[in-house]
Motif scaffolding. Structure first.
Motif, mmCIF file in Angstrom:
data_model
loop_
_atom_site.group_PDB
_atom_site.id
_atom_site.type_symbol
_atom_site.label_atom_id
_atom_site.label_comp_id
_atom_site.label_asym_id
_atom_site.label_seq_id
_atom_site.Cartn_x
_atom_site.Cartn_y
_atom_site.Cartn_z
ATOM 1 N N ALA A 120 -7.262 -37.023 -114.416
ATOM 2 C CA ALA A 120 -6.097 -37.914 -114.458
ATOM 3 C C ALA A 120 -5.942 -38.686 -113.153
ATOM 4 O O ALA A 120 -5.594 -39.872 -113.152
ATOM 5 N N ARG A 121 -6.237 -38.030 -112.018
ATOM 6 C CA ARG A 121 -6.163 -38.736 -110.740
ATOM 7 C C ARG A 121 -7.211 -39.835 -110.642
ATOM 8 O O ARG A 121 -6.947 -40.931 -110.134
ATOM 9 N N GLU A 138 -8.511 -41.485 -113.169
ATOM 10 C CA GLU A 138 -8.107 -42.586 -114.049
ATOM 11 C C GLU A 138 -6.982 -43.398 -113.424
ATOM 12 O O GLU A 138 -6.996 -44.633 -113.479
ATOM 13 N N LEU A 139 -6.007 -42.702 -112.807
ATOM 14 C CA LEU A 139 -4.924 -43.418 -112.156
ATOM 15 C C LEU A 139 -5.436 -44.225 -110.973
ATOM 16 O O LEU A 139 -4.998 -45.350 -110.739
ATOM 17 N N ALA A 140 -6.401 -43.655 -110.207
ATOM 18 C CA ALA A 140 -6.976 -44.391 -109.082
ATOM 19 C C ALA A 140 -7.723 -45.630 -109.555
ATOM 20 O O ALA A 140 -7.690 -46.681 -108.915
ATOM 21 N N ALA A 141 -8.413 -45.522 -110.706
ATOM 22 C CA ALA A 141 -9.123 -46.688 -111.243
ATOM 23 C C ALA A 141 -8.160 -47.805 -111.602
ATOM 24 O O ALA A 141 -8.393 -48.984 -111.297
ATOM 25 N N LEU A 142 -7.030 -47.446 -112.244
ATOM 26 C CA LEU A 142 -6.042 -48.474 -112.596
ATOM 27 C C LEU A 142 -5.408 -49.070 -111.345
ATOM 28 O O LEU A 142 -5.220 -50.286 -111.242
ATOM 29 N N SER A 177 -7.839 -43.869 -119.403
ATOM 30 C CA SER A 177 -9.076 -43.174 -119.768
ATOM 31 C C SER A 177 -10.154 -44.166 -120.182
ATOM 32 O O SER A 177 -11.329 -44.018 -119.812
ATOM 33 N N PHE A 178 -9.794 -45.201 -120.930
ATOM 34 C CA PHE A 178 -10.781 -46.196 -121.373
ATOM 35 C C PHE A 178 -11.313 -46.981 -120.184
ATOM 36 O O PHE A 178 -12.524 -47.208 -120.061
#
Length: 438
Positions: A301-302, A304-308, A418-419
């Motif tokens: 989750a971290r 994915e959040l970092a990617a966004l 996630s995507f």
């Protein structure tokens, strides 16, 4: 001959303590009607500046609409003592909020940075002719997760009202609470698992020490029993057995029986300790597995959040840039099986912006199962969220991909994060595996 009239008194107004909007004051004289006096001269239809807004909302604007990297660069130019890496993010944020209320050069630079970063969103909101249209644009941006640019455009829009600003301020405030509460819950759960692991290790060490003590006592008892047996055999070998020896043999037999009883008791206790140790070990292993699974899920989750967050910081996605958070797809067709309808619409827009095509099948809720077989030949990749897909649809998708040689990628959840994380990881793996250019 012209008649001069005394100039009309300007309507008295009050300034709202949070949003800085002026509200007319009712006249208490009999010459005025019972209602607010409104000036007949139309105010210039221009956007509000940051210094003109009340200082109470500067914190939410600076913290939501500008990234920490941008604030560090801007504040470092005007506050040299905060230009190094030793300055914390909180110090940078507090300094920016304090300087933005003064209306000086820093406030102007912050206003300019906000306008430049969210220029496309400001242009989109500028077309709103009235409050209802502005509210509709804000709700759409909030649903799509494009909060920073929409928040700045709404707060400075000339048609923005007190009620609309209050609603936007409250929604941004609650979003910060929700994100913080989710992170704190994960941290508390990991801390509790770590404490449970330490406690089980200590209990295991205590049980092991007790078993070692019991084993040592058992070994000493065996040695003593062997010595008594040899002594008894020696007495039996003697031809004459005096009465004293008979009494001594009876005492030795009683002592031997007592030692055997103690040995049986220690053996039973050892067996019980072994069973408790096995139960504790099984519980420890289960907690350890749960801890690792939770840590992996939190780390995912971290990431994915970092990617966004990285995508927003680089201006690679959102309505304010016209670009996508996804890497270039070069016409690739992606089949998305399962998920939620609202999320699928956003994914279609992102894939289209990245130059690809997204085919969506809901896994058999409304779409027919036979439609999935007709979609597969067009796809070069199949993606499905494991938390929002039926077992039948997932089984059919896996088998079809295996028969046709199509890459199949399950993701953690049906969220946009996630995507985006999957697509960025696949692009990174492709760059690593690509042969170097001569």
């Amino acid at each position: 001959m012209s008649i001069l009239f005394p100039p009309a008194a300007a309507p008295q107004t009050t300034i709202h303590p949070i949003f800085g909007t002026r509200q007319p004051v009712l006249c208490e004289k009999d010459c005025c009607p019972s209602g607010p006096r409104v000036s007949t001269v139309a105010a210039p239809a221009r956007r509000a500046r940051l210094a003109e807004l009340d200082a109470n909302i500067h914190c939410s604007i600076v913290g939501t609409c500008l990234s920490t990297t941008e604030l560090r660069k801007l504040i470092g130019r005007y506050v040299p003592q905060l230009s190094g890496k030793h300055a914390t993010d909180v110090e940078i944020h507090h300094t920016a909020v304090n300087l933005s209320t003064g209306g000086g050069i820093v406030a102007k630079e912050l206003n300019k940075a906000l306008d430049a970063r969210h220029a496309l969103t400001i242009k989109k909101f500028r077309s709103a002719p009235h409050e209802q249209a502005l509210k509709t644009l804000w709700q759409e941006a909030l649903a799509q997760g494009d909060v920073p640019g929409a928040y700045w455009a709404l707060m400075t829009h000339p048609e923005s009202t007190f009620l609309l600003r209050s609603q936007a301020f409250g929604e941004v405030h609650m979003l910060s609470h929700l994100v913080g509460a989710a992170n704190r819950a994960d941290i508390r759960r990991v801390a509790a698992l770590e404490e449970e692991t330490v406690r089980l290790k200590q209990a295991n060490a205590a049980l092991q020490a007790r078993l070692n003590t019991v084993n040592a006592q058992h070994a000493a008892t065996l040695v003593e029993q062997a010595a008594l047996a040899r002594q008894l055999q020696s007495r039996r070998d003697s031809d004459a057995a005096p009465a004293q020896l008979v009494l001594e043999m009876a005492q030795l037999r009683a002592a031997l029986q007592e030692r055997e009883d103690k040995l049986s008791l220690h053996a039973a206790r050892r067996q019980e300790s072994d069973q408790k140790l096995l139960a504790q070990q099984a519980r420890h292993d289960a907690l350890q597995a749960d801890f690792h699974a939770t840590r992996d899920e939190l780390e995912t989750a971290r990431m994915e959040l970092a990617a966004l967050e990285q995508a927003f910081e680089d201006n690679t996605c959102g309505a304010d840039t016209g670009k996508s958070a996804l890497p270039p797809l070069d016409g690739k067709c992606v089949l998305y099986v399962g998920g939620r309808p609202g999320c699928a619409e956003r994914l279609c827009k992102m894939v289209a912006t990245a130059g690809g095509e997204l085919l969506v099948h809901d896994g058999g809720i409304e779409d027919r199962h036979g439609l999935l077989a007709t979609m597969l030949p067009r796809a070069q990749m199949v993606v499905f969220p494991i938390d929002c897909i039926s077992h039948n649809a997932m089984h059919v998708a896996r088998q079809a991909c295996a028969r046709r040689g199509i890459a199949c990628h399950p993701i953690r959840s049906a969220s946009v994060a996630s995507f985006v994380a999957l697509m960025q990881r696949l692009a990174t793996d492709a760059l690593v595996q690509a042969p170097p250019n001569d």
